[in-house]
Write an enzyme that holds these catalytic residues in place. Structure first.
Site, mmCIF file in Angstrom:
data_model
loop_
_atom_site.group_PDB
_atom_site.id
_atom_site.type_symbol
_atom_site.label_atom_id
_atom_site.label_comp_id
_atom_site.label_asym_id
_atom_site.label_seq_id
_atom_site.Cartn_x
_atom_site.Cartn_y
_atom_site.Cartn_z
ATOM 1 C CE LYS A 66 -5.935 -5.054 0.514
ATOM 2 N NZ LYS A 66 -4.573 -4.551 0.220
ATOM 3 C CB THR B 282 -5.938 6.313 0.836
ATOM 4 O OG1 THR B 282 -6.175 6.680 -0.534
ATOM 5 C CG2 THR B 282 -7.068 6.809 1.704
ATOM 6 N N GLY C 2 -0.449 4.068 -0.031
ATOM 7 C CA GLY C 2 0.280 3.084 0.771
ATOM 8 C C GLY C 2 -0.550 2.391 1.842
ATOM 9 C CB THR C 3 -4.186 2.243 2.666
ATOM 10 O OG1 THR C 3 -4.578 2.040 1.307
ATOM 11 C CG2 THR C 3 -4.437 3.674 3.065
ATOM 12 N N GLY C 4 -2.548 -0.226 1.583
ATOM 13 C CA GLY C 4 -2.437 -1.692 1.468
ATOM 14 C C GLY C 4 -1.088 -2.181 1.970
ATOM 15 C CB CYS C 5 2.373 -0.806 1.548
ATOM 16 S SG CYS C 5 2.340 -0.620 -0.236
HETATM 17 N N1 LIG Z 1 -10.952 5.760 3.381
HETATM 18 C C1 LIG Z 1 -10.710 4.764 4.211
HETATM 19 N N2 LIG Z 1 -11.040 4.838 5.510
HETATM 20 C C2 LIG Z 1 -10.791 3.832 6.372
HETATM 21 N N3 LIG Z 1 -10.210 2.667 5.991
HETATM 22 C C3 LIG Z 1 -9.875 2.518 4.701
HETATM 23 C C4 LIG Z 1 -10.110 3.529 3.728
HETATM 24 N N4 LIG Z 1 -9.645 3.093 2.520
HETATM 25 C C5 LIG Z 1 -9.156 1.869 2.736
HETATM 26 N N5 LIG Z 1 -9.301 1.498 4.026
HETATM 27 C C6 LIG Z 1 -8.832 0.287 4.649
HETATM 28 O O1 LIG Z 1 -7.427 0.305 4.516
HETATM 29 C C7 LIG Z 1 -6.923 -0.994 4.299
HETATM 30 C C8 LIG Z 1 -6.162 -1.016 2.968
HETATM 31 O O2 LIG Z 1 -7.124 -1.212 1.970
HETATM 32 P P1 LIG Z 1 -7.144 -0.727 0.484
HETATM 33 O O3 LIG Z 1 -8.378 -1.348 -0.067
HETATM 34 O O4 LIG Z 1 -6.951 0.740 0.423
HETATM 35 O O5 LIG Z 1 -5.876 -1.451 -0.032
HETATM 36 P P2 LIG Z 1 -5.226 -1.321 -1.377
HETATM 37 O O6 LIG Z 1 -6.158 -0.798 -2.407
HETATM 38 O O7 LIG Z 1 -4.528 -2.604 -1.641
HETATM 39 O O8 LIG Z 1 -4.167 -0.239 -1.017
HETATM 40 P P3 LIG Z 1 -2.993 0.214 -1.929
HETATM 41 O O9 LIG Z 1 -3.689 0.841 -3.084
HETATM 42 O O10 LIG Z 1 -2.245 1.169 -1.045
HETATM 43 O O11 LIG Z 1 -2.199 -1.013 -2.303
HETATM 44 C C9 LIG Z 1 -8.144 -1.912 4.345
HETATM 45 O O12 LIG Z 1 -8.305 -2.388 5.662
HETATM 46 C C10 LIG Z 1 -9.267 -0.994 3.947
HETATM 47 O O13 LIG Z 1 -10.524 -1.462 4.414
HETATM 48 C C1 LIG Z 2 6.643 0.449 -4.620
HETATM 49 C C2 LIG Z 2 5.171 0.453 -4.476
HETATM 50 N N1 LIG Z 2 4.550 -0.604 -3.902
HETATM 51 C C3 LIG Z 2 3.212 -0.598 -3.740
HETATM 52 C C4 LIG Z 2 2.437 0.460 -4.169
HETATM 53 C C5 LIG Z 2 0.937 0.441 -4.013
HETATM 54 O O1 LIG Z 2 0.453 1.490 -3.234
HETATM 55 P P1 LIG Z 2 -0.703 2.476 -3.746
HETATM 56 O O2 LIG Z 2 -1.778 1.600 -4.330
HETATM 57 O O3 LIG Z 2 -1.139 3.206 -2.527
HETATM 58 O O4 LIG Z 2 -0.113 3.374 -4.824
HETATM 59 C C6 LIG Z 2 3.116 1.540 -4.768
HETATM 60 N N2 LIG Z 2 2.455 2.619 -5.227
HETATM 61 N N3 LIG Z 2 4.460 1.510 -4.914
#
Ligand SMILES: Nc1ncnc2c1ncn2[C@@H]1O[C@H](COP(=O)(O)OP(=O)(O)OP(=O)(O)O)[C@@H](O)[C@H]1O
Ligand SMILES: Cc1ncc(COP(=O)(O)O)c(N)n1
Length: 268
Positions: free
Chosen positions: A173, A204, A206-209
């Site tokens: 990502k 943002t 929970g975006t990765g989840c």
């Molecule tokens: N501001 C944004 N606008 C549009 N897309 C985004 C933005 N931030 C992240 N993304 C996209 O959202 C998805 C999740 O990516 P992100 O890099 O935020 O994951 P992450 O850091 O693992 O998330 P989390 O911190 O929730 O675990 C990816 O497809 C990323 O490209």
């Molecule tokens: C239980 C749990 N699982 C995953 C994340 C990561 O999400 P984020 O990076 O958005 O805090 C979180 N904060 N909490």
């Protein structure tokens, strides 16, 4: 009915973890099941405390699901400790589910560790090779491949390093780069850019989840890996675009927008 199982931590604030995963499954019309690995006392601002679940109960939850129910795809999120990683890897190996999506969650947006440092080697050696796809963000990929990722060329080289580590496919990502959030999908042979446009919002959480659960839901529905990744990227973009301004920190993504749109279309 297609089904998906999430193996992850609970977020009391409802924006990430198990709660985000189940909302994502529901929005895709997929029946969701859950195995809770840890309970976090969390809101949009911070993670206050974490209680890991006993390994035996984690194993029992996985067995209870697989011994009775059909599982079309599995998504794995927060695992917290080395012994939880090993328990999940060993128990899943017994059932060999069809599709495993591994989001190698390490640190929350607020900076709280969600995977102990001494669990990283178990994650790499025991769980990553079992997964059909892993979905690291850039900081996670840097730790797992032990290389710096500063641009799109480095992203390609990291994907190749993942292959050498025995990973079948990767969605790396790009959200953490300063450019548009373009993600790189590598199926072990070919690279595909899954492009996005940056939404300027602080919401943002929970975006990765959400993204990894959307991939699992689309795999459960019978889509190929590439199509599942592309559909999931479109889903997360809408979920961020319509993210909810709840709480004082990073608000959650919106799973209801797609549902409302679908309900509206059905009523026309
Ligand atoms: N501001 C944004 N606008 C549009 N897309 C985004 C933005 N931030 C992240 N993304 C996209 O959202 C998805 C999740 O990516 P992100 O890099 O935020 O994951 P992450 O850091 O693992 O998330 P989390 O911190 O929730 O675990 C990816 O497809 C990323 O490209
Ligand atoms: C239980 C749990 N699982 C995953 C994340 C990561 O999400 P984020 O990076 O958005 O805090 C979180 N904060 N909490």
């Amino acid at each position: 009915m297609k089904t998906a199982l999430t193996i992850a931590g609970s977020d009391s604030g409802g924006g990430a973890g198990i709660q985000a995963d189940l909302k994502t499954f529901a929005a895709h019309g997929v029946y969701g099941m859950s195995v809770i690995t840890a309970i976090t006392a969390q809101n949009t601002v911070e993670v206050r405390s974490v209680q890991n679940i006993d390994e035996q109960i984690i194993q029992d939850q996985i067995e209870a699901v697989f011994d009775d129910l059909k599982v079309d795809a599995v998504k794995i999120g927060m695992l917290s400790s080395p012994s939880i990683v090993t328990t999940v890897a060993e128990t899943l190996a017994k059932y060999q589910p069809n599709h495993i999506v591994l989001d190698p969650v390490m640190v929350s947006k607020g900076g709280h560790r969600l995977l102990a440092e001494d669990a990283i080697s178990a994650l790499k050696e025991e769980l990553m090779p079992l997964a059909d796809i892993i979905t690291p963000n850039i900081p996670e990929a840097e730790i797992l491949t032990e290389q710096k990722i500063l641009n799109e060329l480095d992203m390609k080289s990291a994907c190749i390093s993942f292959k050498k580590l025995g990973v079948k496919s990767v969605l790396l990502k790009g959200g953490h780069l300063s450019t548009d959030p373009n993600d790189l999908f590598y199926d072990g042979e070919n690279f595909y850019w899954v492009k996005g446009k940056r939404v300027h919002t602080k919401n943002t959480h929970g975006t990765g989840c959400t993204l990894s659960s959307a991939i699992a839901a689309n795999l459960a529905k019978g889509n190929t890996l590439l199509t599942s990744v592309q559909l999931a990227k479109a889903y997360i973009e809408v979920a961020i675009e319509h993210s909810l301004d709840l709480g004082n920190g990073h608000g959650p993504t919106n799973h209801f927008y797609e549902l409302y749109k679908r309900a509206h279309l059905m009523n026309q």
